[in-house]
Write an enzyme that holds these catalytic residues in place. Structure first.
Site, short mmCIF file in Angstrom:
data_model
loop_
_atom_site.label_atom_id
_atom_site.label_comp_id
_atom_site.label_asym_id
_atom_site.label_seq_id
_atom_site.Cartn_x
_atom_site.Cartn_y
_atom_site.Cartn_z
N HIS A 238 0.86 -1.19 0.00
CA HIS A 238 0.00 0.00 0.00
C HIS A 238 0.89 1.23 0.00
O HIS A 238 1.89 1.28 0.71
CB HIS A 238 -0.87 -0.04 1.26
CG HIS A 238 -1.95 0.99 1.31
ND1 HIS A 238 -1.71 2.31 1.57
CD2 HIS A 238 -3.29 0.87 1.14
CE1 HIS A 238 -2.87 2.98 1.56
NE2 HIS A 238 -3.84 2.13 1.29
N CYS B 202 -3.70 2.72 -4.33
CA CYS B 202 -4.65 3.47 -3.49
C CYS B 202 -4.78 4.87 -4.08
O CYS B 202 -3.87 5.70 -3.97
CB CYS B 202 -4.15 3.52 -2.05
SG CYS B 202 -5.25 4.50 -1.01
N HIS C 240 -7.64 0.36 -4.04
CA HIS C 240 -8.48 1.10 -3.08
C HIS C 240 -8.97 2.33 -3.83
O HIS C 240 -8.16 3.18 -4.21
CB HIS C 240 -7.66 1.56 -1.88
CG HIS C 240 -7.28 0.46 -0.94
ND1 HIS C 240 -6.55 0.69 0.21
CD2 HIS C 240 -7.55 -0.86 -0.95
CE1 HIS C 240 -6.38 -0.45 0.86
NE2 HIS C 240 -6.96 -1.41 0.17
N ASP D 292 -12.94 2.68 -0.88
CA ASP D 292 -12.15 3.01 0.32
C ASP D 292 -12.99 3.94 1.19
O ASP D 292 -14.19 4.07 0.98
CB ASP D 292 -10.82 3.62 -0.13
CG ASP D 292 -9.73 3.43 0.90
OD1 ASP D 292 -9.98 2.84 1.96
OD2 ASP D 292 -8.59 3.88 0.64
N HIS D 293 -12.35 4.56 2.14
CA HIS D 293 -13.03 5.38 3.14
C HIS D 293 -14.31 6.04 2.62
O HIS D 293 -14.31 6.69 1.58
CB HIS D 293 -12.12 6.51 3.62
CG HIS D 293 -10.80 6.02 4.09
ND1 HIS D 293 -9.75 6.86 4.35
CD2 HIS D 293 -10.35 4.77 4.34
CE1 HIS D 293 -8.71 6.15 4.76
NE2 HIS D 293 -9.05 4.88 4.75
N TYR E 76 -15.01 3.91 7.77
CA TYR E 76 -15.42 2.53 7.52
C TYR E 76 -16.85 2.21 7.95
O TYR E 76 -17.14 1.14 8.46
CB TYR E 76 -14.42 1.55 8.15
CG TYR E 76 -13.13 1.52 7.38
CD1 TYR E 76 -13.03 0.78 6.21
CD2 TYR E 76 -12.03 2.28 7.78
CE1 TYR E 76 -11.85 0.77 5.46
CE2 TYR E 76 -10.84 2.27 7.04
CZ TYR E 76 -10.78 1.51 5.89
OH TYR E 76 -9.62 1.50 5.15
C1 DNO Z 1 -6.55 3.00 5.86
C2 DNO Z 1 -5.97 1.86 5.16
C3 DNO Z 1 -4.58 1.56 5.63
C4 DNO Z 1 -4.08 0.28 5.01
C5 DNO Z 1 -2.69 -0.08 5.39
C6 DNO Z 1 -2.24 -1.27 4.59
O1 DNO Z 1 -7.72 3.14 5.88
O2 DNO Z 1 -6.00 2.01 3.79
O3 DNO Z 1 -4.56 1.46 7.01
O4 DNO Z 1 -4.89 -0.76 5.43
O5 DNO Z 1 -1.84 0.96 5.21
O6 DNO Z 1 -1.22 -1.89 5.27
#
Ligand code: DNO
Length: 357
Positions: A206, A244, A273, A317-318, A331
């Site tokens: 990531h 990401c 992501h 993602d978020h 989340y």
């Molecule tokens: C945050 C996530 C990160 C991710 C880590 C992967 O929301 O995208 O915490 O899980 O960096 O190791």
């Protein structure tokens, strides 16, 4: 283009303590896999097979696939290159073998010193009344982890550190250069990638979030040049990335569309992501997934993935907090489910335009 390409839609789930249930997740159209981890084992230790099997059973019983782990965290001693790293790397390899035995195809991890994702506020109110995670540089600059008087807590950090421990581990990194971190990463990859290859698991690093140095600590997984370097450290398809969009896209220097196309064509994106950010002069705000809500062109990113043969896992993602939901910042269920539906829509349109089914 005749063949139908598939992205595998997935959703992060924090285990049985998560307010968002597997039943909730299953009802999101097109949902394929759960993204989860064993959360009750200290970083660096071996995960009990029973815990892995338990997560798998819950997932499969709910009608979903158990194929993605996020994350197996990397112990700080590995990143710092300490003598004790060999034992931690051995444990890491054992975790790869164990999750692979349970059917895992893809493992997400990061190599950020001490601090994982960093934001300055988790409930910033946006114009429409929803709340989201934001990063304002002046607030980060006001927190110095080496000064005991300052407030050492920022959202997203590992809360298992005491203030003293945090100061200590940060201090250990102060003498480390980016080159040192690269060489410790290479050492780690040279040991774990052969194991991943043998187990047929894809490792997906990531990017650093945000993709620049904070508190003077080195951060290296930040941009195209460094991702190129990363992929060459061990040039094996099992050594890949989690693209990401929000982590890379919070810097105006990164052309996320170009990177999506380039690394998908190389077959090195194993996990995506997808989230949108509004880039500001002093930082960024997380926004709804829709392109017009932020700075990123989500359609162009999806199209770049599609056109270049991406067939891996992808997750919204978020999300913001909307409709009165409370819970784990970034989340919750609702906005991530809207994000998932948007991703489905983009993909279907792109696929049909390309002549697929
Ligand atoms: C945050 C996530 C990160 C991710 C880590 C992967 O929301 O995208 O915490 O899980 O960096 O190791």
């Amino acid at each position: 283009m005749n063949s139908t390409k598939r992205m595998k839609l997935s959703f992060r789930w924090y285990g049985e303590d998560d307010k968002v249930t597997l039943e909730n997740i299953r009802q999101i159209p097109g949902m394929h896999s759960i993204v989860t981890a064993v959360y009750d084992v200290p970083v660096g230790e071996v995960w009990p097979m029973e815990s892995i099997e338990h997560l798998k059973k819950l997932t499969v019983d709910a009608g979903l696939h158990f194929e993605v782990i996020e994350s197996i965290p990397v112990h700080e001693d590995i990143k710092l290159g300490k003598k004790s790293r060999d034992q931690y790397i051995e444990n890491y390899c054992e975790n790869i073998r164990r999750v692979a035995a349970a059917g895992i195809q893809c493992i997400c991890y990061n190599f950020m010193p001490v601090f994982d994702w960093t934001r300055t506020q988790l409930d910033h109110k946006l114009e429409d009344g929803s709340t989201s995670l934001v990063y304002y540089q002046e607030q980060v600059d006001a927190v110095n982890p080496l000064e005991s008087e300052s407030d050492l807590t920022l959202p997203g950090w590992d809360s298992s550190y005491t203030r003293e421990e945090l100061k200590q581990v940060v201090a250990e990194y102060q003498s480390m250069t980016e080159e040192d971190l690269w060489s410790n990463l290479k050492y780690f990859l040279e040991k774990i990638i052969p194991v991943a290859a043998e187990c047929q698991v894809n490792m997906a690093i990531h990017e650093d979030d945000p993709c620049w140095s904070i508190f003077g600590l080195p951060r290296i997984i930040t941009c195209e040049k460094n991702l190129d370097k990363f992929l060459k450290l061990v040039d094996d398809p099992h050594n890949g990335i989690t693209l990401c969009t929000g982590s890379l896209g919070c810097s105006g220097h990164n052309d996320v569309v170009k990177m999506a196309a380039k690394y998908a064509a190389l077959g090195r994106i194993h996990f995506v992501h997808m989230r949108n950010v509004k880039v500001l002069d002093n930082g960024f705000e997380e926004r709804a997934h829709l392109s017009s809500c932020g700075t990123l062109d989500m359609y162009a990113i999806m199209k770049a993935l599609f056109d270049n043969g991406f067939e891996g896992y992808i997750r919204p993602d978020h999300g913001r907090m909307i409709w009165g939901e409370t819970g784990r910042p970034g989340y919750g269920l609702y906005d991530r489910a809207l994000g998932a539906t948007y991703l489905n829509g983009l993909w279907e349109a792109i696929e049909k335009n390309a002549g697929g089914n």
